[in-house]
Motif scaffolding. Structure first.
Motif, PDB file in Angstrom:
ATOM      1  N   VAL A  36       0.842  -1.202   0.000  1.00  0.00           N
ATOM      2  CA  VAL A  36       0.000   0.000   0.000  1.00  0.00           C
ATOM      3  C   VAL A  36       0.877   1.253   0.000  1.00  0.00           C
ATOM      4  N   ASP A  94      -7.338  -4.476   1.036  1.00  0.00           N
ATOM      5  CA  ASP A  94      -7.966  -3.159   0.970  1.00  0.00           C
ATOM      6  C   ASP A  94      -8.140  -2.784  -0.489  1.00  0.00           C
ATOM      7  N   VAL A 125      -7.711   0.467  -2.827  1.00  0.00           N
ATOM      8  CA  VAL A 125      -6.989   1.742  -2.732  1.00  0.00           C
ATOM      9  C   VAL A 125      -7.180   2.547  -4.012  1.00  0.00           C
ATOM     10  N   VAL A 161      -1.600   7.603  -2.183  1.00  0.00           N
ATOM     11  CA  VAL A 161      -2.621   6.562  -2.132  1.00  0.00           C
ATOM     12  C   VAL A 161      -3.668   6.901  -1.083  1.00  0.00           C
ATOM     13  N   PRO A 170      -6.462   4.584   0.885  1.00  0.00           N
ATOM     14  CA  PRO A 170      -7.176   3.326   1.123  1.00  0.00           C
ATOM     15  C   PRO A 170      -8.658   3.601   1.366  1.00  0.00           C
TER      16      PRO A 170
END
Length: 376
Positions: free
Chosen positions: A271, A350, A352, A359, A361
């Protein structure tokens, strides 16, 4: 937002972008039959039957939709009447494929068809056009991969709704209940939290968690089980949620807890790597490298993610070998997992959004292994 779809201006912009992309591809027109591409372009939820419905989007000129007269009423639910699209209806006994050819000006022309077009329609259409169409995938993927503000807002709402379902999970994961019983409660919760339906429900307990695509069974949950719960569904106007969390019924074995902590680090690393300009394969590598350092790479057996929108799985795919540069507005899952056949498995997922600087989420439930207390 109009019931079941966005404001008509959203679809007007999409049709204009589709025509421009068609011209850039050196094509005369797109021919779109019912499916996600048609829904994307004009907000129509028409379904494919033996009677042809087809939207013709020329590179230059007025779009036309050819459809059975008995489907005219359903067309009013779409944005077509607000978009200046020519409507050509037909009745049984007429040749709808000839009507599509007429809308294209007659004669062989370079056209592209949606990849969801059934052979039932593709073959006679090809005969009338006098030329084999190509797939419209390259044109449509570029349009659908980068989400607009209205789409991202819909996906945020879907993500928040599925988070609320996961918040209910600890009270459902009771030893003695079957996976199927838990799944039935999840199905009801998904609708209660605002989705139109559940698109998929995975409740993988104990050894079933080691199968990434296990659904649910009559296996009873037991104290000590690790349980993978992967759930999602469409949220009006049809944009999907998809979120996985992993639960432990009672305190986990120390080795399980340690291996899960590595998975958690892998998901966080992936992420954190998301930003414009990064290649899709680099996000996959960010997760995989953490697992490899801990000797767990062989237990991660699928790609790190997939795009999501009107379809649960669409481009971009976050996988080794995909050199696609990420762009602001792309939305996809980040979902590394580890799977130990016959024993247990875990996945953290997740959705995103790639922003201008990094990013966002769309899921906020805890990512740690969620311990469900066992009574008594």
């Amino acid at each position: 937002m109009t019931a079941g779809r966005f404001e008509s201006s959203v679809y007007a912009d999409r049709l204009a972008a589709a025509a421009a992309a068609t011209a850039s591809a050196g094509l005369a027109a797109l021919i779109i039959t019912p499916g996600y591409d048609l829904r994307y372009l004009v907000g129509s939820r028409a379904q494919t039957f033996e009677r042809l419905t087809a939207l013709v989007v020329p590179a230059d000129g007025t779009p036309t939709i050819v459809l059975p007269r008995l489907e005219l009423a359903a067309l009013r639910e779409s944005a077509v009447s607000d978009l200046g699209v020519a409507v050509v209806d037909w009745v049984d006994g007429e040749d709808p494929y000839g009507l599509v050819a007429t809308a294209l000006g007659g004669g062989p022309v370079a056209t592209a068809v949606t990849d969801a077009m059934p052979a039932l329609h593709l073959l006679p259409l090809t005969e009338r056009l006098g030329a084999l169409p190509v797939l419209a995938t390259e044109v449509m993927r570029e349009l659908r991969m980068v989400k607009g503000p209205a789409e991202i807002d819909a996906l945020r709402k879907a993500g928040a709704a599925i988070d609320r379902v996961h918040a209910r999970l600890p009270e459902l994961l009771v030893p003695g209940r079957t996976e199927a019983e838990v799944a039935a409660d999840i199905d009801a919760a998904i609708v209660a939290e605002g989705h139109t339906e559940a698109a998929f429900i995975i409740v993988g307990s104990g050894p079933h968690g080691a199968d990434p695509h296990h659904e649910q069974s009559d296996r009873e949950l037991r104290a000590g089980d690790i349980v993978v719960v992967d759930i999602g569904g469409p949220y009006e106007p049809g944009y999907n949620s998809d979120c996985t969390r992993t639960y432990s019924i009672g305190e986990p074995d120390p080795e399980v807890a340690q291996q899960y902590s590595v998975l958690l680090a892998a998901q966080r690393a992936a992420v954190a790597a998301v930003r414009p300009g990064m290649r899709a394969e680099q996000i996959d590598a960010a997760a995989r490298d953490v697992l490899a350092e801990a000797g767990l790479a062989e237990y991660f057996v699928h790609r790190t993610g997939h795009g999501i929108g009107l379809s649960v799985h669409e481009e971009p795919y976050i996988v080794a070998g995909n050199e696609l540069p990420l762009r602001a507005g792309m939305v996809f899952s980040v979902e590394p997992g580890i799977y130990f056949p016959g024993k247990w498995g875990a996945r953290i997922e997740d959705i995103v959004v790639v922003t201008e600087t990094g990013v966002e989420p769309l899921n906020a439930r805890p990512h740690e292994l969620i311990v469900v207390p066992v009574a008594g």
